[in-house]
Design a protein around this motif. Structure first.
Motif, PDB file in Angstrom:
ATOM      1  N   HIS A 154      11.020 -21.596   1.643  1.00 14.41           N
ATOM      2  CA  HIS A 154      10.939 -21.691   0.412  1.00 14.41           C
ATOM      3  C   HIS A 154       9.829 -20.063   1.147  1.00 14.41           C
ATOM      4  O   HIS A 154       9.562 -19.648   2.360  1.00 14.41           O
ATOM      5  CB  HIS A 154       8.954 -22.373   0.958  1.00 14.41           C
ATOM      6  CG  HIS A 154       9.535 -24.247   0.203  1.00 14.41           C
ATOM      7  ND1 HIS A 154       9.225 -24.655  -0.714  1.00 14.41           N
ATOM      8  CD2 HIS A 154       9.670 -24.430   1.017  1.00 14.41           C
ATOM      9  CE1 HIS A 154       9.725 -25.711  -0.333  1.00 14.41           C
ATOM     10  NE2 HIS A 154      10.231 -25.694   0.083  1.00 14.41           N
ATOM     11  N   GLU A 188       9.458 -15.927   0.205  1.00 13.83           N
ATOM     12  CA  GLU A 188      10.384 -14.265   0.879  1.00 13.83           C
ATOM     13  C   GLU A 188      11.081 -14.284   1.619  1.00 13.83           C
ATOM     14  O   GLU A 188      10.882 -14.738   3.201  1.00 13.83           O
ATOM     15  CB  GLU A 188       9.373 -13.258   0.320  1.00 13.83           C
ATOM     16  CG  GLU A 188       7.771 -13.644  -0.851  1.00 13.83           C
ATOM     17  CD  GLU A 188       7.305 -12.065  -0.742  1.00 13.83           C
ATOM     18  OE1 GLU A 188       7.173 -11.511   0.030  1.00 13.83           O
ATOM     19  OE2 GLU A 188       6.481 -11.807  -2.014  1.00 13.83           O
ATOM     20  N   TRP A 196       6.198 -16.997   4.308  1.00 11.89           N
ATOM     21  CA  TRP A 196       7.935 -18.018   3.788  1.00 11.89           C
ATOM     22  C   TRP A 196       7.763 -18.806   4.852  1.00 11.89           C
ATOM     23  O   TRP A 196       6.501 -19.706   6.165  1.00 11.89           O
ATOM     24  CB  TRP A 196       8.447 -17.662   4.566  1.00 11.89           C
ATOM     25  CG  TRP A 196       8.622 -17.410   5.886  1.00 11.89           C
ATOM     26  CD1 TRP A 196       8.649 -15.602   6.562  1.00 11.89           C
ATOM     27  CD2 TRP A 196       8.985 -18.258   7.273  1.00 11.89           C
ATOM     28  NE1 TRP A 196       8.371 -15.608   8.012  1.00 11.89           N
ATOM     29  CE2 TRP A 196       9.043 -17.422   8.301  1.00 11.89           C
ATOM     30  CE3 TRP A 196       9.483 -19.286   6.931  1.00 11.89           C
ATOM     31  CZ2 TRP A 196       8.697 -17.699   9.519  1.00 11.89           C
ATOM     32  CZ3 TRP A 196       9.579 -19.936   8.892  1.00 11.89           C
ATOM     33  CH2 TRP A 196       9.461 -19.246   9.575  1.00 11.89           C
ATOM     34  N   HIS A 239      19.686 -19.974  -9.049  1.00 15.18           N
ATOM     35  CA  HIS A 239      18.710 -18.454  -9.670  1.00 15.18           C
ATOM     36  C   HIS A 239      20.218 -17.702  -9.774  1.00 15.18           C
ATOM     37  O   HIS A 239      20.708 -17.129  -8.516  1.00 15.18           O
ATOM     38  CB  HIS A 239      18.322 -18.130  -8.722  1.00 15.18           C
ATOM     39  CG  HIS A 239      17.008 -16.984  -8.716  1.00 15.18           C
ATOM     40  ND1 HIS A 239      17.787 -15.934  -8.686  1.00 15.18           N
ATOM     41  CD2 HIS A 239      16.494 -16.975 -10.198  1.00 15.18           C
ATOM     42  CE1 HIS A 239      17.485 -14.526  -9.635  1.00 15.18           C
ATOM     43  NE2 HIS A 239      16.076 -15.167  -9.853  1.00 15.18           N
ATOM     44  N   THR A 276      11.848 -17.391  -3.774  1.00 11.80           N
ATOM     45  CA  THR A 276      11.381 -16.231  -4.747  1.00 11.80           C
ATOM     46  C   THR A 276      11.529 -15.176  -4.644  1.00 11.80           C
ATOM     47  O   THR A 276      11.875 -14.392  -5.352  1.00 11.80           O
ATOM     48  CB  THR A 276       9.519 -16.484  -4.308  1.00 11.80           C
ATOM     49  OG1 THR A 276       9.344 -15.910  -3.182  1.00 11.80           O
ATOM     50  CG2 THR A 276       9.178 -17.867  -4.578  1.00 11.80           C
TER      51      THR A 276
END
Length: 145
Positions: free
Chosen positions: A39, A41, A23, A103, A73
């Motif tokens: 940014h 995990e 991250w 998302h 992600t």
């Protein structure tokens, strides 16, 4: 001249084997808002190590804070705890962060847990900067007013 200034806020240091962290945080200003991009995990291990950096950004912010989850992600319940901690930190100064995320799985997680009502996710930075009135609708989209 652009009103957008980027500055690197944090990155996990490499582990002993030399592999970079999963991250990183980046921040920039847009107008009077601080945008914090998450940014990579965000699971139990990464949120524990990111928490101090995120809280430091909340403490240093002089205006609205927008937490941009679009570059993330992976985001689980540990990430939700991190978002709620950020919300509580800003609330002590009469502020509230807004979350930027488009998302579907993360949005579902926010809605199922009821956290969407607190953090008011928006699909874009522009939407997140729109003032929200008491009923939770963006001021520009209210009808009859």
């Amino acid at each position: 001249m652009s009103d957008r200034r980027h500055r690197h806020l944090a990155a996990v240091s490499p582990d002993p084997a030399g592999f970079p962290g999963r991250w990183r945080l980046c921040g920039h200003a847009i107008g009077d808002a601080t945008v914090l991009e998450l940014h990579g995990e965000f699971d139990l291990a990464s949120t524990l190590s990111a928490r101090g950096r995120v809280m430091a950004v909340m403490d240093a912010a002089e205006s609205a804070v927008l937490i941009d989850l679009r570059p993330a992600t992976f985001f689980d319940c540990s990430g939700l705890r991190l978002l709620l901690s950020a919300h509580q930190r800003l609330r002590t100064r009469s502020g509230r962060p807004r979350v930027v995320r488009d998302h579907v799985l993360t949005l579902r997680l926010l809605h199922v847990t009821g956290i969407a009502a607190v953090l008011r996710p928006a699909p874009t930075i522009a939407d997140a900067r729109t003032p929200v009135v008491a009923d939770g609708l963006p001021a520009r989209r209210r009808s009859g007013r």
